[in-house]
Write an enzyme that holds these catalytic residues in place. Structure first.
Site, PDB file in Angstrom:
ATOM      1  N   LYS A   1     -12.470  -6.255  -5.059  1.00  0.00           N
ATOM      2  CA  LYS A   1     -13.377  -5.122  -5.152  1.00  0.00           C
ATOM      3  C   LYS A   1     -12.622  -3.825  -5.415  1.00  0.00           C
ATOM      4  CE  LYS A   1     -13.143  -4.518  -0.201  1.00  0.00           C
ATOM      5  NZ  LYS A   1     -13.724  -4.736   1.089  1.00  0.00           N
TER       6      LYS A   1
ATOM      7  N   LYS B   1       0.831  -1.201   0.000  1.00  0.00           N
ATOM      8  CA  LYS B   1       0.000   0.000   0.000  1.00  0.00           C
ATOM      9  C   LYS B   1       0.861   1.244   0.000  1.00  0.00           C
ATOM     10  CE  LYS B   1      -4.374  -1.709   1.759  1.00  0.00           C
ATOM     11  NZ  LYS B   1      -5.401  -1.636   2.797  1.00  0.00           N
TER      12      LYS B   1
ATOM     13  N   LYS C   1      -6.592 -12.537  -7.738  1.00  0.00           N
ATOM     14  CA  LYS C   1      -7.866 -12.733  -7.042  1.00  0.00           C
ATOM     15  C   LYS C   1      -8.907 -11.700  -7.513  1.00  0.00           C
ATOM     16  CE  LYS C   1      -8.894 -11.210  -2.301  1.00  0.00           C
ATOM     17  NZ  LYS C   1      -8.545 -11.175  -0.907  1.00  0.00           N
TER      18      LYS C   1
END
Ligand code: TRP
Length: 334
Positions: free
Chosen positions: A199, A114, A196
């Protein structure tokens, strides 16, 4: 009731829930509610570690809550609440931060990830994110924490912090275990099936949102990336088949049939036919959830009542742990 083991998990209201989240996690949670005492929270405190639009967080928090209930998580049987409604999370997080080493936090892959993706905003909250997550879990003396594989490192550090604290002060925290979703329901991105289904993917065609209109779902499945071989076969270790493997996995999960039977049905058939059938099966699977969701999301008063009762129950449980911790570390407890 009291001797049921405790399950705790949480989700960040930072994006829409995907069909991958449903098949990989929430659907299993519906089964768990019979045998465990389940506590699920909307992790809004975690969400602000990355810049967000405030109105989006608020809207998504209620959306996630409504979806959980629509998916079959019974708010009468489980505790559903919003993290920021229970101040104990932030309070325990402070204490645990004093028992966590900088070096440990620096090694976290999610922090490294991140901070490279949001280089303009490497804030202290992003760094101490795992400490808050440890507090979330330890407050409820949880036995099991169902999470995705990507969160296992956070469960590990939670256990390390808890063990370190217990080693100094005695048995204060239950040492929780991560609970990975059952194999087979690991749903991948429709656009890059080696990753994966997420969202937070910047390409909405990569995921099916639980609130996507059926027409949109059909379109997304039809444009799912496959290969040029044209053979519907499940070959786990063959990366070129990742797209087809993923569609077979989805089909298997929604029809509850094993992959061999599905493959047998489509021998000699083309990807177009298969995709149509997968799309139809997914739409049928999601339809009742969406109908329930539409009702719930229109009833804000009901949702607020659920999470306010949930917060009361959450506070009651977590106060016991927090009081104990405060006493152990030497605070004057009233
Ligand atoms: N970090 C988790 C995620 O992004 C969300 C989360 C926060 C969580 N606190 C938690 C999950 C406690 C399980 C338990 O998916």
């Amino acid at each position: 009731m009291e001797d049921k083991k405790i399950i705790f998990s949480g989700v960040q209201p930072s994006g829409t829930l995907t069909f991958g989240n449903y098949l990989g996690a929430i659907k299993n949670w519906v089964e768990l509610q019979k045998d465990y005492r389940c506590i699920y929270a909307m992790m809004d405190l975690h969400t602000i570690t990355v810049r967000q639009t405030p109105a989006d967080i608020r809207r998504r928090t209620l959306e996630v809550l409504a979806l959980y209930i629509a998916c079959g998580i019974d708010p009468e049987e489980n505790i559903l609440f919003i993290q920021s409604h229970n101040p104990a999370h932030a309070e325990l997080s402070w204490v645990l931060g004093c028992y966590t080493y900088m070096g440990e936090l620096q090694r976290m892959t999610q922090f490294k990830d991140k901070s490279s993706r949001h280089a303009e905003n490497i804030n202290a909250g992003l760094f101490t994110y795992p400490v808050l997550m440890a507090a979330d879990i330890l407050l409820y003396q949880a036995d099991y924490v169902p999470v995705g594989k990507d969160q296992m490192q956070h469960i590990e550090i939670c256990r390390d912090i808890a063990q370190r604290f217990n080693a100094i002060y005695g048995d204060v925290f239950k040492i929780p275990e991560g609970m990975l979703p059952k194999a087979g329901a690991n749903i991948k991105s429709l656009q890059d099936p080696t990753k994966k289904m997420s969202k937070s993917d910047s390409n909405p065609k990569a995921y099916i949102s639980m609130t996507d209109h059926p027409d949109v779902i059909v379109k997304k499945i039809k444009s799912a990336v496959t290969d040029s071989e044209g053979i519907i076969e499940y070959r786990e270790d063959d990366e070129t088949k990742a797209g087809i493997n993923n569609l077979i996995t989805i089909m298997s999960a929604v029809t509850k049939r094993n992959t061999d039977d599905i493959v047998a049905d489509y021998s000699g058939k083309g990807y177009g036919d298969f995709k149509n059938d997968v799309a139809e099966a997914v739409v049928e699977n999601i339809r009742p959830i969406q109908e329930e969701y539409d009702k719930l999301i229109a009833d804000k008063a009901y949702l607020m009542n659920v999470c306010s009762k949930g917060a009361d129950a959450a506070k009651r449980i977590s106060q016991r742990t927090l009081k104990k911790v405060y006493k152990k570390v030497g605070f004057m407890v009233e």
